[in-house]
Motif scaffolding. Structure first.
Motif, PDB file in Angstrom:
ATOM      1  N   THR A  35      36.281  25.229  -7.232  1.00  0.00           N
ATOM      2  CA  THR A  35      36.597  23.637  -6.650  1.00  0.00           C
ATOM      3  C   THR A  35      35.510  22.810  -7.615  1.00  0.00           C
ATOM      4  OG1 THR A  35      34.188  23.800  -5.370  1.00  0.00           O
ATOM      5  CG2 THR A  35      36.489  24.561  -4.214  1.00  0.00           C
ATOM      6  N   ARG A  58      19.644  13.008  -2.770  1.00  0.00           N
ATOM      7  CA  ARG A  58      20.516  13.201  -1.624  1.00  0.00           C
ATOM      8  C   ARG A  58      19.697  12.929  -0.176  1.00  0.00           C
ATOM      9  NH1 ARG A  58      24.887  16.968  -0.789  1.00  0.00           N
ATOM     10  NH2 ARG A  58      25.283  17.795   1.088  1.00  0.00           N
ATOM     11  N   ASN A  62      21.543  15.517   5.007  1.00  0.00           N
ATOM     12  CA  ASN A  62      22.706  15.930   4.759  1.00  0.00           C
ATOM     13  C   ASN A  62      22.790  17.260   4.344  1.00  0.00           C
ATOM     14  OD1 ASN A  62      25.300  16.149   3.904  1.00  0.00           O
ATOM     15  ND2 ASN A  62      25.235  14.513   2.169  1.00  0.00           N
ATOM     16  N   HIS A  67      26.443  29.668  -0.287  1.00  0.00           N
ATOM     17  CA  HIS A  67      27.309  30.744  -0.731  1.00  0.00           C
ATOM     18  C   HIS A  67      26.883  31.741  -0.750  1.00  0.00           C
ATOM     19  CE1 HIS A  67      27.957  26.586  -2.281  1.00  0.00           C
ATOM     20  NE2 HIS A  67      29.118  26.762  -2.483  1.00  0.00           N
ATOM     21  N   SER A 118      23.689  24.671  13.341  1.00  0.00           N
ATOM     22  CA  SER A 118      24.572  25.319  12.641  1.00  0.00           C
ATOM     23  C   SER A 118      24.379  25.475  11.075  1.00  0.00           C
ATOM     24  CB  SER A 118      25.843  24.592  12.697  1.00  0.00           C
ATOM     25  OG  SER A 118      25.782  23.194  12.093  1.00  0.00           O
ATOM     26  N   ARG A 122      30.164  29.743   2.623  1.00  0.00           N
ATOM     27  CA  ARG A 122      31.294  29.878   1.714  1.00  0.00           C
ATOM     28  C   ARG A 122      31.352  30.789   0.834  1.00  0.00           C
ATOM     29  NH1 ARG A 122      34.530  27.848  -2.689  1.00  0.00           N
ATOM     30  NH2 ARG A 122      33.324  26.679  -4.164  1.00  0.00           N
ATOM     31  N   PRO A 143      24.829  22.257  -3.210  1.00  0.00           N
ATOM     32  CA  PRO A 143      25.802  20.935  -3.077  1.00  0.00           C
ATOM     33  C   PRO A 143      26.480  20.867  -4.493  1.00  0.00           C
ATOM     34  CG  PRO A 143      23.769  20.328  -3.584  1.00  0.00           C
ATOM     35  CD  PRO A 143      23.662  21.951  -3.609  1.00  0.00           C
ATOM     36  N   SER A 144      27.445  19.836  -4.303  1.00  0.00           N
ATOM     37  CA  SER A 144      27.918  19.576  -5.787  1.00  0.00           C
ATOM     38  C   SER A 144      26.907  19.259  -6.773  1.00  0.00           C
ATOM     39  CB  SER A 144      29.243  18.362  -5.862  1.00  0.00           C
ATOM     40  OG  SER A 144      28.558  17.455  -4.844  1.00  0.00           O
ATOM     41  N   GLU A 181      36.638  19.518  -3.760  1.00  0.00           N
ATOM     42  CA  GLU A 181      35.803  20.532  -2.997  1.00  0.00           C
ATOM     43  C   GLU A 181      36.534  21.242  -1.809  1.00  0.00           C
ATOM     44  OE1 GLU A 181      35.394  17.270  -3.397  1.00  0.00           O
ATOM     45  OE2 GLU A 181      33.392  16.515  -4.145  1.00  0.00           O
ATOM     46  N   SER A 182      35.599  22.161  -1.495  1.00  0.00           N
ATOM     47  CA  SER A 182      36.291  23.190  -0.490  1.00  0.00           C
ATOM     48  C   SER A 182      36.581  22.338   0.967  1.00  0.00           C
ATOM     49  CB  SER A 182      35.122  24.369  -0.108  1.00  0.00           C
ATOM     50  OG  SER A 182      34.143  23.514   0.550  1.00  0.00           O
ATOM     51  N   ILE A 184      36.406  21.892   4.811  1.00  0.00           N
ATOM     52  CA  ILE A 184      35.284  22.394   5.712  1.00  0.00           C
ATOM     53  C   ILE A 184      35.881  22.217   6.944  1.00  0.00           C
ATOM     54  CG2 ILE A 184      32.878  21.983   6.301  1.00  0.00           C
ATOM     55  CD1 ILE A 184      32.498  20.594   4.020  1.00  0.00           C
ATOM     56  N   ARG A 195      36.168  18.009   6.496  1.00  0.00           N
ATOM     57  CA  ARG A 195      36.345  17.486   5.151  1.00  0.00           C
ATOM     58  C   ARG A 195      37.595  18.013   4.645  1.00  0.00           C
ATOM     59  NH1 ARG A 195      32.342  18.410   0.505  1.00  0.00           N
ATOM     60  NH2 ARG A 195      33.177  20.430   0.522  1.00  0.00           N
ATOM     61  N   LYS A 222      27.979  15.760  13.645  1.00  0.00           N
ATOM     62  CA  LYS A 222      29.026  16.917  13.370  1.00  0.00           C
ATOM     63  C   LYS A 222      29.153  16.681  11.796  1.00  0.00           C
ATOM     64  CE  LYS A 222      31.861  19.293  16.383  1.00  0.00           C
ATOM     65  NZ  LYS A 222      32.877  19.635  17.059  1.00  0.00           N
ATOM     66  N   GLY A 225      27.509  14.663   6.409  1.00  0.00           N
ATOM     67  CA  GLY A 225      27.697  14.369   4.822  1.00  0.00           C
ATOM     68  C   GLY A 225      28.901  13.377   4.649  1.00  0.00           C
ATOM     69  N   GLN A 226      29.588  13.133   5.536  1.00  0.00           N
ATOM     70  CA  GLN A 226      30.880  12.408   5.594  1.00  0.00           C
ATOM     71  C   GLN A 226      30.569  10.829   5.351  1.00  0.00           C
ATOM     72  OE1 GLN A 226      33.370  14.683   4.597  1.00  0.00           O
ATOM     73  NE2 GLN A 226      31.594  16.034   4.778  1.00  0.00           N
TER      74      GLN A 226
HETATM   75  O1  TXA Z   1      33.574  23.100  -2.765  1.00  0.00           O
HETATM   76  C1  TXA Z   1      32.372  22.779  -2.217  1.00  0.00           C
HETATM   77  O2  TXA Z   1      32.266  22.886  -1.223  1.00  0.00           O
HETATM   78  C2  TXA Z   1      31.197  22.575  -3.365  1.00  0.00           C
HETATM   79  C3  TXA Z   1      31.049  23.773  -4.208  1.00  0.00           C
HETATM   80  C4  TXA Z   1      29.701  23.633  -5.047  1.00  0.00           C
HETATM   81  O3  TXA Z   1      30.891  24.801  -3.118  1.00  0.00           O
HETATM   82  N1  TXA Z   1      30.060  22.280  -2.475  1.00  0.00           N
HETATM   83  C5  TXA Z   1      30.142  21.048  -1.960  1.00  0.00           C
HETATM   84  O4  TXA Z   1      28.776  20.727  -1.417  1.00  0.00           O
HETATM   85  O5  TXA Z   1      30.953  20.226  -2.140  1.00  0.00           O
HETATM   86  P1  TXA Z   1      28.348  19.300  -0.715  1.00  0.00           P
HETATM   87  O6  TXA Z   1      27.012  19.333  -0.359  1.00  0.00           O
HETATM   88  O7  TXA Z   1      28.727  18.343  -1.865  1.00  0.00           O
HETATM   89  O8  TXA Z   1      29.253  18.802   0.311  1.00  0.00           O
HETATM   90  C6  TXA Z   1      29.033  19.816   1.563  1.00  0.00           C
HETATM   91  C7  TXA Z   1      29.417  19.219   2.807  1.00  0.00           C
HETATM   92  C8  TXA Z   1      28.478  18.022   3.068  1.00  0.00           C
HETATM   93  O9  TXA Z   1      29.214  16.786   3.426  1.00  0.00           O
HETATM   94  C9  TXA Z   1      27.661  18.422   4.568  1.00  0.00           C
HETATM   95  O10 TXA Z   1      27.139  17.287   5.105  1.00  0.00           O
HETATM   96  C10 TXA Z   1      28.536  19.413   4.991  1.00  0.00           C
HETATM   97  O11 TXA Z   1      29.059  20.123   3.673  1.00  0.00           O
HETATM   98  N2  TXA Z   1      27.794  20.131   5.614  1.00  0.00           N
HETATM   99  C11 TXA Z   1      26.712  21.269   5.332  1.00  0.00           C
HETATM  100  N3  TXA Z   1      26.200  22.015   6.293  1.00  0.00           N
HETATM  101  C12 TXA Z   1      26.978  21.511   7.368  1.00  0.00           C
HETATM  102  C13 TXA Z   1      26.821  21.519   8.949  1.00  0.00           C
HETATM  103  N4  TXA Z   1      25.809  22.586   9.206  1.00  0.00           N
HETATM  104  N5  TXA Z   1      27.304  21.092   9.646  1.00  0.00           N
HETATM  105  C14 TXA Z   1      28.517  20.007   9.205  1.00  0.00           C
HETATM  106  N6  TXA Z   1      28.618  19.614   7.918  1.00  0.00           N
HETATM  107  C15 TXA Z   1      27.890  20.365   7.047  1.00  0.00           C
END
Ligand code: TXA
Ligand code: MG
Length: 320
Positions: A35, A58, A62, A67, A118, A122, A143-144, A181-182, A184, A195, A222, A225-226
């Motif tokens: 991604t 950050r 958030n 992984h 929670s 991934r 994270p990214s 990104e992935s 979610i 997401r 919920k 991060g959004q």
């Molecule tokens: O593609 C991807 O998902 C990339 C690659 C590196 O794996 N990672 C990524 O991570 O985009 P990041 O941190 O930029 O975005 C992760 C999102 C954030 O918006 C965060 O709030 C959400 O995932 N997240 C993580 N744990 C969570 C949880 N327990 N409940 C709800 N949202 C969560």
């Protein structure tokens, strides 16, 4: 903020061993996934994870994605479910993140999930990410690999520009194929889209034979991060632009006249792959406004439009 000596690790056997050793020692290593580039740390090491938050600037509320190398490792940390199994069996490894309740036996850092009950998990499909996970022998929090709120990195040069001197290493794996990104999905209640991302939502809805619930931006618990403003270039964005205005630079889609085209043939997969790198390029051109062609809200278009809307949103004062 500690100044770090950022090394480049080559994507060969030696580089991958050194990168895993750096993670094992509590260091931060950016690495390629299919991604975007992730900023990796040992997911069981609180200090290393605190350093991720510091390096990215950050907000601590958030949480991060853990992984894993394979489903059996991932399952141990969460309350697994039939729906999780159904999605994981078909779509993992790949650009899908599942949010599930943490299992009491999980030793993932609490900082990783920022105090939530929670965790997001991934299994990436990128061969270098897979080898790094295998060498470490445990989960990687990532994270990214960009400064918080800015454009996500799809090549090592983007990571270098944002994080050089703030992290211990960059594992050079060239450009990321998906470029977004992935996707979610929260499975702690009714399946909910947190997401849109690399797996189109309609594919998931078809597999589950149900529509996904959509989380509201205001639902901070919920979807912590959004944030409304995210993926933000320095320039302003004008969306759904049919033509280029004066003093604007144009990011096109389809057969239009523009400075850079996400996909001249209107291919959404190609456009997703080009999105962040195009924003990086146009932002380097000192334009004050980037005009962007309309993108259809179908398939990957939903994720592309999500990123564009956030990039266009008003910025918090400290991110101007
Ligand atoms: O593609 C991807 O998902 C990339 C690659 C590196 O794996 N990672 C990524 O991570 O985009 P990041 O941190 O930029 O975005 C992760 C999102 C954030 O918006 C965060 O709030 C959400 O995932 N997240 C993580 N744990 C969570 C949880 N327990 N409940 C709800 N949202 C969560
Ligand atoms: Mg991010």
């Amino acid at each position: 903020m500690t100044i770090r000596d950022t090394q480049t690790f080559r994507p060969n056997e030696r580089g991958l061993i050194e990168a895993a050793d750096t993670l094992r020692g509590g260091g931060l290593v950016a690495f390629p996934t299919e991604t975007v580039y992730g900023l990796g740390a040992d997911a069981q090491n609180d200090t290393a994870i605190a350093n991720i938050y510091a390096a990215k600037g950050r907000p601590q509320f958030n949480p991060l994605i853990a992984h894993f190398a394979d489903i059996s490792q991932a399952k141990r940390h969460v309350k697994w479910s039939n729906i999780a199994n159904q999605l994981a069996e078909t779509l993992w490894p790949g650009p899908l993140t599942l949010v599930l309740e943490r299992h009491s036996r999980s030793n993932l850092s609490r900082l990783l999930s920022a105090g939530l009950s929670s965790v997001a998990i991934r299994i990436p499909s990128h061969p270098i990410a897979k080898q790094l996970l295998a060498n470490l022998g445990g989960p990687i929090a990532a994270p990214s690999a960009n400064i918080s709120g800015q454009i996500s990195p799809t090549c090592p040069e983007h990571v270098h520009a944002d994080l050089f001197g703030r992290i211990d290493g960059i594992l050079d794996g060239g450009s990321c194929q998906v470029g977004l990104e992935s996707t979610i999905i929260d499975l702690t209640g009714l399946p909910t889209l947190l997401r849109p991302g690399g797996i189109p939502v309609d594919i998931i809805e078809e597999m589950l034979s149900t529509k996904l619930a959509i989380v509201q931006n205001s639902d901070a618990i919920k979807a912590p991060g959004q944030l409304a403003s995210h993926y933000a270039p320095r320039a302003d964005l004008r969306l759904n632009a049919k033509t280029k205005g004066t003093n604007e630079i144009m990011l096109g889609f389809g057969p239009v006249e523009c400075d850079l085209n996400l996909s001249a043939t209107s291919n959404l997969v190609e456009a997703a792959g080009n999105l962040f790198s195009s924003l990086h390029i146009l932002d380097g051109d000192n334009a004050t406004t980037i005009a962007v062609s309309p993108i259809p809200e179908t398939g990957l278009g939903m994720a592309i439009n999500d990123r564009l809307r956030r990039a266009a949103a008003p910025r918090p004062a400290n991110e101007q």
